[in-house]
Write an enzyme that holds these catalytic residues in place. Structure first.
Site, PDB file in Angstrom:
ATOM      1  N   ASP A   1      -7.379   5.663  -1.935  1.00  0.00           N
ATOM      2  CA  ASP A   1      -7.059   4.392  -1.240  1.00  0.00           C
ATOM      3  C   ASP A   1      -6.434   3.312  -2.257  1.00  0.00           C
ATOM      4  OD1 ASP A   1      -6.916   2.358   0.557  1.00  0.00           O
ATOM      5  OD2 ASP A   1      -8.977   2.578   1.066  1.00  0.00           O
TER       6      ASP A   1
ATOM      7  N   CYS B   1       0.768  -1.170  -0.074  1.00  0.00           N
ATOM      8  CA  CYS B   1      -0.127   0.015  -0.065  1.00  0.00           C
ATOM      9  C   CYS B   1       0.819   1.421   0.083  1.00  0.00           C
ATOM     10  CB  CYS B   1      -1.140   0.190   1.124  1.00  0.00           C
ATOM     11  SG  CYS B   1      -0.263  -0.247   2.898  1.00  0.00           S
TER      12      CYS B   1
ATOM     13  N   HIS C   1      -6.062   0.169  -1.290  1.00  0.00           N
ATOM     14  CA  HIS C   1      -6.420  -1.226  -0.882  1.00  0.00           C
ATOM     15  C   HIS C   1      -7.714  -1.740  -1.718  1.00  0.00           C
ATOM     16  CE1 HIS C   1      -4.449   0.967   2.394  1.00  0.00           C
ATOM     17  NE2 HIS C   1      -3.905  -0.234   2.777  1.00  0.00           N
TER      18      HIS C   1
END
Length: 417
Positions: free
Chosen positions: A279, A74, A281
């Site tokens: 993001d 990440c 993820h």
């Protein structure tokens, strides 16, 4: 299905809140919007940023390593996003907008190809992860913002198309003289020639033994300035919140990489007391360019409302980024930073006098004309672009000031379904 994919793909994807109806100004990487009247423009701006997420089924890293970065990549993906934004500024400009299914400019295709998940792309997950392996960071080990910044600095050396200077400002200090020397290398060379041949012989000297390449004589090499910071111990110190917001308001802003416990994010702006971020993820299949070099690019752009989180939830270890295409832009950035610092100082003094004030806060970093005597030279640490794959041991020692050992960023199982 592996645990990480279950956590982020099935539970979160599709559950994004619409952008708030608020009179508070919305700031996205130096641009101000009205959420009540410019929502489409906000979403178009967000969708035009490069969105790098977890990928699966790419060629094994190092030939025998993982074929997915789900659960461990990440922060690496956030590093790709902040660098990708800089390349977009460099080659396309801040006002460029992406639209689905439209014919894209060659510059855009070249930028995207630099991040494709394969070993020979300049800024691929393979290059970033293997650079870390070579410097004692095993694949799968979490990178802090400072580590990512240092790796990107080394990789940018080999990007001869963009010809960028990536400078990582250490010790919470930005040294103007140091940056100008890096972005205008001809100054040092011309000075050396002038000392050896005299000012009157400068032109002849440049044509002879001291001649510079075309790249070196460029008036200014575009600058990516990354500033690793620690804005508190375990939580962000509220005294830095207004200053952090100011960073997103600067036209040179590239945003911030950082996050909160268990996840790293790429922060691109704010509205009210909420940070706006992309993001990483979400696990998506790896993309292969076609034979003509074109890339199916829809999965590289966030086409839903951006995520938001309260600014107090931010982990204190971050890296702020700025891009200055020209010397004038850098001088303008310095002027704006000094103005912000002056306002913060006045607000701080006012608050000490128990008078009311709407703004205040502490400077996140120091801006100085020349290197203070207490600072270690970047050259002494072997962190200049000229060192290419320089030793990271000194960088790792400095990193303890920025990347806390007890941060709980998520390292999930790499087991495939």
């Amino acid at each position: 299905m592996d645990a990480a994919t279950l956590t982020y793909d099935t539970l979160r994807f599709g559950e994004f809140e619409d952008f708030p109806e608020t009179s508070d100004p919305v700031w996205i990487l130096g641009k101000e919007y009205n959420a009540l009247t410019e929502k489409d423009n906000i979403l178009s701006d967000v969708a035009s940023r490069l969105w790098f997420t977890y990928r699966k089924n790419f060629p094994p890293i190092g030939g025998t390593g993982p074929t997915s970065d789900t659960g461990w990549g990440c922060m690496l993906r956030c590093g790709q996003m902040i660098l990708g934004e800089a390349l977009m500024r460099r080659h396309l400009g801040r006002d460029w907008r992406w639209a689905r299914s439209q014919k894209q400019r060659e510059e855009y295709i070249s930028i995207l190809n630099a991040f494709i998940d394969k070993k020979d792309s300049y800024y691929s997950i393979h290059q970033i992860a293997q650079m870390g392996v070579g410097e004692g960071k095993p694949i799968g080990q979490w990178y802090g913002p400072n580590t990512v910044a240092q790796v990107l600095k080394k990789l940018a050396v080999f990007d001869t198309w963009s010809r960028l200077v990536v400078h990582v400002a250490m010790d919470n200090t930005v040294v103007i003289e140091e940056i100008k020397r890096l972005c205008m290398p001809w100054l040092d060379a011309a000075g050396a020639c002038g000392e050896s041949e005299g000012v009157g012989e400068l032109n002849g000297c440049l044509e002879g033994a001291c001649a510079l390449t075309e790249e070196e004589t460029a008036l200014w090499k575009p600058l990516i300035l990354l500033i690793p910071l620690r804005l508190g111990l375990s939580d962000i110190n509220e005294a830095y919140i207004e200053t952090l917001k100011q960073c997103f308001m600067l036209p040179q802003s590239l945003g911030v990489i950082g996050g909160k416990p268990n996840s790293a994010h790429y922060f691109i702006g704010f509205v009210g007391e909420e940070l706006i971020y992309l993001d990483p993820h979400t696990t998506q299949p790896a993309v292969e360019p076609s034979e003509d070099g074109l890339v199916l690019d829809e999965t590289y752009h966030c086409q839903h409302p951006p995520c938001r989180m309260h600014i107090c939830e931010l982990d204190p270890s971050i890296a702020a980024g700025f891009f200055c295409r020209t010397e004038d832009e850098f001088d303008d950035w310095c002027m704006r930073i000094r103005r912000v610092h002056l306002c913060e100082h006045c607000s701080f003094v006012t608050s000490l006098s128990h008078l009311s004030c709407n703004r205040g806060g502490l400077p996140m970093f120091e801006l100085v004309d020349s290197q203070p005597s207490h600072m270690v030279s970047v050259d002494a640490l072997n962190l200049t672009p000229d060192t290419h794959f320089a030793d990271f041991s000194d960088s790792d020692r400095l990193e303890r000031f920025f990347d806390s050992e007890d941060e709980e960023f998520e390292i999930l199982s790499l087991r495939e379904a």
